[in-house]
Scaffold this motif. Structure first.
Motif, PDB file in Angstrom:
ATOM      1  N   GLU A  34      62.459  52.316 -54.105  1.00 47.51           N
ATOM      2  CA  GLU A  34      61.534  51.815 -55.134  1.00 47.51           C
ATOM      3  C   GLU A  34      61.110  50.388 -54.787  1.00 47.51           C
ATOM      4  O   GLU A  34      61.930  49.549 -54.444  1.00 47.51           O
ATOM      5  N   SER A  45      54.480  53.400 -66.317  1.00 45.94           N
ATOM      6  CA  SER A  45      55.524  53.906 -67.220  1.00 45.94           C
ATOM      7  C   SER A  45      56.147  52.796 -68.071  1.00 45.94           C
ATOM      8  O   SER A  45      57.368  52.670 -68.136  1.00 45.94           O
ATOM      9  N   CYS A 318      47.858  48.843 -67.948  1.00 40.83           N
ATOM     10  CA  CYS A 318      48.620  49.945 -67.363  1.00 40.83           C
ATOM     11  C   CYS A 318      47.626  50.702 -66.483  1.00 40.83           C
ATOM     12  O   CYS A 318      46.423  50.578 -66.687  1.00 40.83           O
TER      13      CYS A 318
HETATM   14  C1  LIG Z   1      48.174  52.989 -71.068  1.00 36.08           C
HETATM   15  C2  LIG Z   1      48.796  54.311 -70.746  1.00 36.08           C
HETATM   16  C3  LIG Z   1      49.067  55.188 -71.777  1.00 36.08           C
HETATM   17  C4  LIG Z   1      49.608  56.437 -71.520  1.00 36.08           C
HETATM   18  N1  LIG Z   1      49.892  57.252 -72.574  1.00 36.08           N
HETATM   19  C5  LIG Z   1      50.476  58.451 -72.354  1.00 36.08           C
HETATM   20  C6  LIG Z   1      50.887  59.244 -73.450  1.00 36.08           C
HETATM   21  O1  LIG Z   1      50.743  58.860 -74.612  1.00 36.08           O
HETATM   22  N2  LIG Z   1      51.466  60.441 -73.178  1.00 36.08           N
HETATM   23  C7  LIG Z   1      51.666  60.888 -71.921  1.00 36.08           C
HETATM   24  O2  LIG Z   1      52.188  61.985 -71.733  1.00 36.08           O
HETATM   25  N3  LIG Z   1      51.308  60.122 -70.849  1.00 36.08           N
HETATM   26  C8  LIG Z   1      50.719  58.922 -71.042  1.00 36.08           C
HETATM   27  N4  LIG Z   1      50.383  58.129 -69.982  1.00 36.08           N
HETATM   28  C9  LIG Z   1      50.545  58.622 -68.618  1.00 36.08           C
HETATM   29  C10 LIG Z   1      51.943  58.491 -68.084  1.00 36.08           C
HETATM   30  O3  LIG Z   1      52.539  57.301 -68.523  1.00 36.08           O
HETATM   31  C11 LIG Z   1      51.889  58.582 -66.567  1.00 36.08           C
HETATM   32  O4  LIG Z   1      51.267  59.819 -66.217  1.00 36.08           O
HETATM   33  C12 LIG Z   1      53.255  58.505 -65.918  1.00 36.08           C
HETATM   34  O5  LIG Z   1      53.933  57.358 -66.353  1.00 36.08           O
HETATM   35  C13 LIG Z   1      53.104  58.483 -64.409  1.00 36.08           C
HETATM   36  O6  LIG Z   1      54.390  58.410 -63.807  1.00 36.08           O
HETATM   37  P1  LIG Z   1      54.522  58.182 -62.228  1.00 36.08           P
HETATM   38  O7  LIG Z   1      55.934  58.425 -61.874  1.00 36.08           O
HETATM   39  O8  LIG Z   1      53.455  58.980 -61.531  1.00 36.08           O
HETATM   40  O9  LIG Z   1      54.105  56.652 -62.009  1.00 36.08           O
HETATM   41  P2  LIG Z   1      55.051  55.355 -62.129  1.00 36.08           P
HETATM   42  O10 LIG Z   1      55.981  55.499 -63.254  1.00 36.08           O
HETATM   43  O11 LIG Z   1      54.162  54.172 -62.064  1.00 36.08           O
HETATM   44  O12 LIG Z   1      55.938  55.443 -60.825  1.00 36.08           O
HETATM   45  C14 LIG Z   1      55.477  55.246 -59.515  1.00 36.08           C
HETATM   46  C15 LIG Z   1      56.544  54.429 -58.822  1.00 36.08           C
HETATM   47  O13 LIG Z   1      56.332  54.409 -57.421  1.00 36.08           O
HETATM   48  C16 LIG Z   1      56.721  53.128 -56.953  1.00 36.08           C
HETATM   49  N5  LIG Z   1      56.119  52.910 -55.659  1.00 36.08           N
HETATM   50  C17 LIG Z   1      54.794  52.890 -55.364  1.00 36.08           C
HETATM   51  N6  LIG Z   1      54.628  52.638 -54.062  1.00 36.08           N
HETATM   52  C18 LIG Z   1      55.864  52.509 -53.512  1.00 36.08           C
HETATM   53  C19 LIG Z   1      56.339  52.226 -52.191  1.00 36.08           C
HETATM   54  N7  LIG Z   1      55.483  52.040 -51.170  1.00 36.08           N
HETATM   55  N8  LIG Z   1      57.669  52.152 -51.989  1.00 36.08           N
HETATM   56  C20 LIG Z   1      58.542  52.345 -53.007  1.00 36.08           C
HETATM   57  N9  LIG Z   1      58.131  52.595 -54.282  1.00 36.08           N
HETATM   58  C21 LIG Z   1      56.815  52.681 -54.526  1.00 36.08           C
HETATM   59  C22 LIG Z   1      56.168  52.213 -58.025  1.00 36.08           C
HETATM   60  O14 LIG Z   1      56.715  50.921 -57.977  1.00 36.08           O
HETATM   61  C23 LIG Z   1      56.532  52.976 -59.288  1.00 36.08           C
HETATM   62  O15 LIG Z   1      57.811  52.610 -59.771  1.00 36.08           O
HETATM   63  C24 LIG Z   1      49.869  56.840 -70.197  1.00 36.08           C
HETATM   64  C25 LIG Z   1      49.628  55.948 -69.148  1.00 36.08           C
HETATM   65  C26 LIG Z   1      49.106  54.699 -69.418  1.00 36.08           C
HETATM   66  C27 LIG Z   1      48.865  53.766 -68.282  1.00 36.08           C
END
Ligand SMILES: Cc1cc2nc3c(=O)[nH]c(=O)nc-3n(C[C@H](O)[C@H](O)[C@H](O)COP(=O)(O)OP(=O)(O)OC[C@H]3O[C@@H](n4cnc5c(N)ncnc54)[C@H](O)[C@@H]3O)c2cc1C
Length: 387
Positions: A34, A45, A318
């Motif tokens: 991470e 998130s 976000c």
């Molecule tokens: C304002 C907002 C409101 C939302 N509301 C809702 C809601 O009400 N209900 C719902 O269901 N969803 C909602 N969502 C959507 C939901 O939050 C996201 O779909 C979800 O959090 C995505 O998770 P993820 O694991 O893809 O991304 P993230 O949680 O961002 O995780 C990606 C991770 O990868 C890491 N990373 C990236 N590149 C590298 C690298 N090169 N090396 C190591 N680590 C790396 C990052 O640091 C990060 O920790 C919302 C999103 C936002 C922004």
């Protein structure tokens, strides 16, 4: 020789944290990498709350996954003692033919989900903070509510560690490659390189860089969350009395909001759903929130919830990672199906699926297949690139 693992999980945010836990719980030797700390505000998130609901207006195909997600959220709470979910009920409001109302009703009927349809008068009677127009209705879902994203990520990290996963924070992956002849993957960071039989890539808003060869176009967008202190105080907005809501206006603009979960001075959170996101990258995103944005939010929410935009408290940005059809990208990497699984493009609605996506990723990485219905999310599906 660098140590070798069964599976490397790239990114320990919402999806990656859940994947690391499910993989480790099945006995795999897991390395998680991470870029930031265990729970952070730089991706997608954070912000204290996410709506969860089952009568899914986007597509009834999501419902079986939501039913499983709810079970896994419950299990997560039991296994960690953390308070993750609050089922305070949900109001999906708009005109009867709006996507929010008609789509929610379609899913509720298709899957026989408990729900009620409320006319404007009944909405006003049950929820005195709400002032629908006479031609607006709502689907009320008792099992809708919210989950806490930071608690969810922390809980998955905690359980992954408990099951023996090795998690390395503040260690960004600089590049990765599939080894020839299906011999697994090599993953590079500034300090180290690691090999593993399988790789699970959960990069959130970093997808365009880390999954450049994927073929599924992903647009990263800046989105803003706003907290207002309601006129007259938060009492009518407390979670025991107030539901989450999505409200669609006559032009199809959707806003969504939450009860006041942060105490008497914490206000209530509200945001536009999908609208108006400025394309950005994690490096270029404008983290400042501007007066005209606050004014636009206050005007939009003030129509159906007149006391809410009392006093502006704070805002936070976000990122959404959006695909052209707003469906997720989950499955084997088209170029390296034997070694690499991807989970990306959650298009602003992924959080409620976090636990079930973790389970699906563990299925795909360890067994090469999953019994969960994920056809909609095939990264190879034909989608038009955004204009
Ligand atoms: C304002 C907002 C409101 C939302 N509301 C809702 C809601 O009400 N209900 C719902 O269901 N969803 C909602 N969502 C959507 C939901 O939050 C996201 O779909 C979800 O959090 C995505 O998770 P993820 O694991 O893809 O991304 P993230 O949680 O961002 O995780 C990606 C991770 O990868 C890491 N990373 C990236 N590149 C590298 C690298 N090169 N090396 C190591 N680590 C790396 C990052 O640091 C990060 O920790 C919302 C999103 C936002 C922004």
């Amino acid at each position: 020789m660098s140590p070798s693992y069964d599976v490397i999980v790239l990114g320990l945010g919402g999806m990656g944290g859940a994947a690391a836990y499910h993989l480790a719980a099945r006995g795999a030797r897991v390395l998680g990498l991470e870029r930031f700390g265990p729970v952070h505000r730089h991706g997608s998130s954070h912000g204290g709350s996410r709506i969860i609901r089952q009568a899914y207006f986007e597509d009834p195909a999501y419902v079986p996954l939501l039913l499983r997600s709810y079970e896994l959220f419950e299990r997560l709470e039991r296994d960690t003692g953390r308070e993750v979910a609050t089922l305070c009920g949900g109001v999906m409001a708009g005109r009867p033919d709006s996507r929010t109302v008609a789509g929610s009703l379609r899913s509720a009927r298709r899957w026989d989900l408990p729900h009620e349809v409320l006319d404007a008068k009944e909405i006003r009677r049950r929820f005195p903070t709400m002032a629908p127009a006479d031609d607006e209705v709502a689907l009320y879902e008792e099992r809708a509510g919210l989950v806490r994203p930071e608690q969810t990520v922390a809980a998955h990290v905690q359980l992954a560690l408990r099951h023996g996963a090795e998690l390395r924070f503040q260690e960004p992956v600089t590049r990765w490659e599939a080894l020839p002849g299906d011999r697994g993957v090599r993953v590079h960071t500034a300090e180290n390189s690691y090999t593993a039989g399988r790789l699970v890539v959960c990069p959130g808003a970093w997808a365009p860089r880390l999954l450049a060869g994927l073929g599924l176009p992903i647009t990263v967008e800046r989105q803003v969350m706003y907290w207002f202190q309601p006129e007259g105080g938060v009492a009518p907005f407390e979670p025991g009395r107030h539901p989450v809501y999505i409200w669609e206006d006559a032009e199809g603009v959707q806003i969504y909001g939450f009860p006041a979960i942060d105490g008497p001075r914490g206000g209530a959170k509200v945001a536009f759903f999908r609208k108006g996101g400025t394309p950005c990258t994690p490096e270029t995103i404008d983290r400042a929130v501007h007066d005209h944005e606050v004014a636009a939010m206050a005007a939009q929410v003030g129509r159906p919830l007149p006391t809410l935009p009392g006093t502006f408290l704070k805002a936070a940005t976000c990122m959404y990672s959006t695909t052209p059809d707003e469906h997720f990208g989950i499955g084997p990497h088209p170029e390296h199906p034997g070694s690499t699984t991807v989970a990306c493009g959650f298009s602003g609605h992924g959080f409620k699926f976090v636990p079930v996506v973790g389970e699906i990723l563990a299925d795909l990485a360890l067994d090469g297949a999953t019994a969960h219905p994920i056809e909609l999310f095939d990264p190879r599906r034909p989608v038009a690139a955004p204009a």
